[in-house]
Design a protein around this motif. Structure first.
Motif, short mmCIF file in Angstrom:
data_model
loop_
_atom_site.label_atom_id
_atom_site.label_comp_id
_atom_site.label_asym_id
_atom_site.label_seq_id
_atom_site.Cartn_x
_atom_site.Cartn_y
_atom_site.Cartn_z
N GLY A 1 1.89 -0.88 7.64
CA GLY A 1 3.57 -0.89 7.66
C GLY A 1 4.20 -1.89 8.92
N ASN A 2 3.66 -1.42 10.05
CA ASN A 2 4.18 -1.98 11.43
C ASN A 2 3.88 -3.39 11.38
OD1 ASN A 2 5.85 0.12 12.57
ND2 ASN A 2 3.84 1.33 12.96
N GLN A 3 2.40 -3.67 11.41
CA GLN A 3 1.84 -5.18 11.63
C GLN A 3 0.73 -5.43 10.76
OE1 GLN A 3 3.18 -7.37 13.55
NE2 GLN A 3 4.79 -6.38 14.87
N PRO A 4 0.86 -5.82 9.65
CA PRO A 4 -0.03 -6.09 8.60
C PRO A 4 -1.22 -7.02 9.45
CG PRO A 4 1.92 -6.30 7.63
CD PRO A 4 2.28 -6.26 9.04
N ALA A 5 -0.76 -8.29 9.86
CA ALA A 5 -1.77 -9.25 10.70
C ALA A 5 -2.57 -8.43 11.78
CB ALA A 5 -0.80 -10.28 11.37
N SER A 6 -1.85 -7.65 12.53
CA SER A 6 -2.57 -6.88 13.59
C SER A 6 -3.29 -5.92 12.98
CB SER A 6 -1.58 -6.30 14.35
OG SER A 6 -0.86 -7.26 15.11
N ALA A 7 -3.20 -5.31 12.04
CA ALA A 7 -4.00 -4.27 11.41
C ALA A 7 -5.19 -4.70 10.88
CB ALA A 7 -3.20 -3.52 10.35
N ARG A 8 -5.01 -5.98 10.27
CA ARG A 8 -6.27 -6.57 9.71
C ARG A 8 -7.30 -7.01 10.77
NH1 ARG A 8 -3.61 -9.77 7.20
NH2 ARG A 8 -3.55 -8.79 5.27
N TYR A 9 -6.43 -7.64 12.01
CA TYR A 9 -7.40 -8.07 13.11
C TYR A 9 -8.19 -6.88 13.64
CZ TYR A 9 -8.03 -10.20 17.58
OH TYR A 9 -8.84 -10.71 18.72
N VAL A 10 -7.72 -5.86 13.77
CA VAL A 10 -8.48 -4.60 14.40
C VAL A 10 -9.35 -3.81 13.40
CG1 VAL A 10 -6.76 -4.33 16.05
CG2 VAL A 10 -6.56 -2.75 14.06
N ILE B 1 12.63 1.48 4.27
CA ILE B 1 11.78 0.49 3.17
C ILE B 1 11.16 -0.55 3.86
CG2 ILE B 1 12.77 -0.86 1.18
CD1 ILE B 1 13.13 2.25 0.78
N GLY B 2 11.45 -1.00 5.05
CA GLY B 2 10.95 -1.98 5.74
C GLY B 2 9.42 -1.63 5.74
N GLY B 3 8.90 -0.40 5.79
CA GLY B 3 7.63 0.07 6.12
C GLY B 3 7.50 0.37 7.61
N GLY B 4 6.56 1.31 7.84
CA GLY B 4 5.97 1.47 9.15
C GLY B 4 6.57 2.67 9.70
N VAL B 5 7.77 3.29 9.27
CA VAL B 5 8.61 4.26 9.60
C VAL B 5 8.67 5.28 8.53
CG1 VAL B 5 10.61 4.88 10.59
CG2 VAL B 5 9.72 2.86 11.37
N GLY B 6 8.54 6.76 8.91
CA GLY B 6 8.82 7.76 8.11
C GLY B 6 8.02 8.96 8.61
N SER B 7 8.38 10.23 8.36
CA SER B 7 7.77 11.22 8.80
C SER B 7 7.81 12.51 7.57
CB SER B 7 8.41 12.03 9.79
OG SER B 7 9.89 12.38 9.73
N VAL B 8 6.82 13.23 7.61
CA VAL B 8 6.89 14.47 6.64
C VAL B 8 7.72 15.30 6.76
CG1 VAL B 8 5.47 16.47 6.11
CG2 VAL B 8 4.18 14.16 6.65
N ALA B 9 8.40 15.54 7.97
CA ALA B 9 9.48 16.40 8.21
C ALA B 9 10.69 15.80 7.79
CB ALA B 9 9.62 16.81 9.76
N GLY B 10 11.11 14.57 7.86
CA GLY B 10 12.19 13.86 7.37
C GLY B 10 12.14 13.74 6.01
N GLY C 1 12.34 4.73 15.19
CA GLY C 1 11.17 5.78 14.74
C GLY C 1 10.07 5.12 14.59
N ALA C 2 9.62 4.19 14.66
CA ALA C 2 8.32 3.46 14.42
C ALA C 2 7.22 4.07 15.44
CB ALA C 2 8.57 2.09 14.83
N ARG C 3 6.18 4.39 14.78
CA ARG C 3 5.18 5.04 15.32
C ARG C 3 4.12 3.64 15.94
NH1 ARG C 3 1.87 9.13 11.85
NH2 ARG C 3 0.46 8.84 13.78
N GLN C 4 3.76 3.94 17.14
CA GLN C 4 2.75 2.98 17.82
C GLN C 4 1.49 3.10 17.48
OE1 GLN C 4 4.18 0.19 19.46
NE2 GLN C 4 2.02 -0.66 19.17
N ILE C 5 0.88 2.45 16.79
CA ILE C 5 -0.37 2.67 16.03
C ILE C 5 -1.38 1.99 16.83
CG2 ILE C 5 -1.92 2.89 14.17
CD1 ILE C 5 0.16 5.10 14.22
N LEU C 6 -1.00 0.55 17.09
CA LEU C 6 -2.03 -0.55 17.64
C LEU C 6 -1.72 -0.58 19.07
CD1 LEU C 6 -1.82 -3.00 14.76
CD2 LEU C 6 -3.35 -1.34 15.00
#
Length: 328
Positions: free
Chosen positions: A192-201, A257-266, A313-318
């Motif tokens: 959701g955050n960076q599809p291209a980067s996700a594919r790269y890694v 709705i743009g993806g990459g952001v969301g939490s279970v608590a919220g 609120g975005a999570r830094q995954i990469l």
């Protein structure tokens, strides 16, 4: 007091103030039974919103959840109506497998064929809803046709709370662990955050998308049995339009709705917010038609808030260099 600037504490505070305000107008709303009803009635919404959250995090959407719920619920009701001695475990398994198959169809079309999620699930929403009519012939399965054990399970109590509540609680813990500790959850946020980067890694994007829609279908299937048993009836328009309530819970809970952001608590708080409103209207003797208008207004407000706080609120995954620079 820094935590009060975060979405979840703010929403929790709003819910508390809303409950107190409603209780001021109708003191019965502050009773233990009333709180139990709110939690029970919100349980199915919480379960479906959690899977919808994961889907939206990947920049997707699943509009077919209510239709697959209705199909699973109808099939389970028809099974026990025709064969009253069917073990409950088998009934639940049928509902779950039905939902899983519905989700796999969505996942295959979106993940493997790279079709737009909104188009795919809009189409399957109509297909699954049509199948409910086809398999039932438009007939209802009423409470007198359903065995007692089929109807009793969702509302049976343990430690003062219904099974519905405990199932939803288990789902919350499961999804919290999934998003926080499992690679599967981290991969979804990366997509959701960076599809291209996700594919790269090396994130297996296609497989993850198939799995997340399959999971959405599986939970919808389980919810199908629970819904029909909870309300003691199965018909072609079960949960009609409920997919929008599910999405509303996610948006109110801060899922982008743009993806990459969301939490279970919220997401859970978003569902509880709608649950409080839904249970408060009859107590306040307000027409239920106002619920749709109020929900719509809240969604618009939530979208505005999400847009203004986009990215916070975005999570830094990469790794930073990848997420900023992208990949070919």
């Amino acid at each position: 007091m820094r935590f009060l600037t975060q979405r979840e504490p703010q929403l929790a505070l709003v819910i508390v103030l809303l409950v107190l305000l409603i209780g001021w107008r109708a003191p019965v709303f502050l009773s233990v039974d009333s709180f139990t009803n709110v939690l029970t009635d919100s349980s199915l919404l919480i379960m479906l919103a959690l899977t919808q959250m994961l889907v939206i995090v990947t920049r997707g959407i699943d509009l077919s959840v209510a239709s697959s719920l209705a199909l699973s619920g109808m099939l389970s009701a028809m099974l026990v109506a025709a064969y009253p001695g069917t073990p409950l475990l088998l009934v639940v398994l049928l509902a779950a497998v039905t939902g899983l198959l519905c989700g796999l169809v969505n996942g295959a079309l979106i993940g493997l064929l790279n079709l737009p999620p909104i188009v795919v699930t809009l189409g399957t929403m109509s297909i699954y809803r049509g199948l409910v009519f086809v398999v039932s012939g438009g007939a209802w399965v009423s409470s007198h046709q359903l065995p007692k054990d089929f109807l009793a399970f969702p509302l049976e109590t343990m430690a003062g709370m219904t099974n519905l509540f405990w199932i939803a609680t288990g789902a919350v813990l499961l999804f919290w662990g999934l998003t926080r500790y499992a690679r599967f959850g981290r991969d979804l946020y990366a997509i959701g955050n960076q599809p291209a980067s996700a594919r790269y890694v090396g994130v297996p994007i296609k497989q993850r998308l198939v799995l997340v829609y399959a999971l959405s279908g599986l939970v919808s299937g389980l919810a199908g049995y629970l819904w029909v048993a909870r309300y003691a009836v199965a018909y072609t328009e079960v949960a009609y339009g409920f997919e929008f309530t599910v999405i509303a819970a996610c948006v109110i809970g801060g899922v982008s709705i743009g993806g990459g952001v969301g939490s279970v608590a919220g997401t859970v708080l978003g569902a509880l917010f709608l649950g409080v409103i839904g249970n408060a209207l009859p107590v306040l003797k307000v027409s239920p038609f106002w619920q749709s208008a109020l929900t719509g207004a809240v969604i618009l407000a939530a979208v505005v808030i999400n847009a203004r706080g986009k990215g916070h609120g975005a999570r830094q995954i990469l790794p930073v260099n990848l997420s900023k620079g992208g990949a070919a």
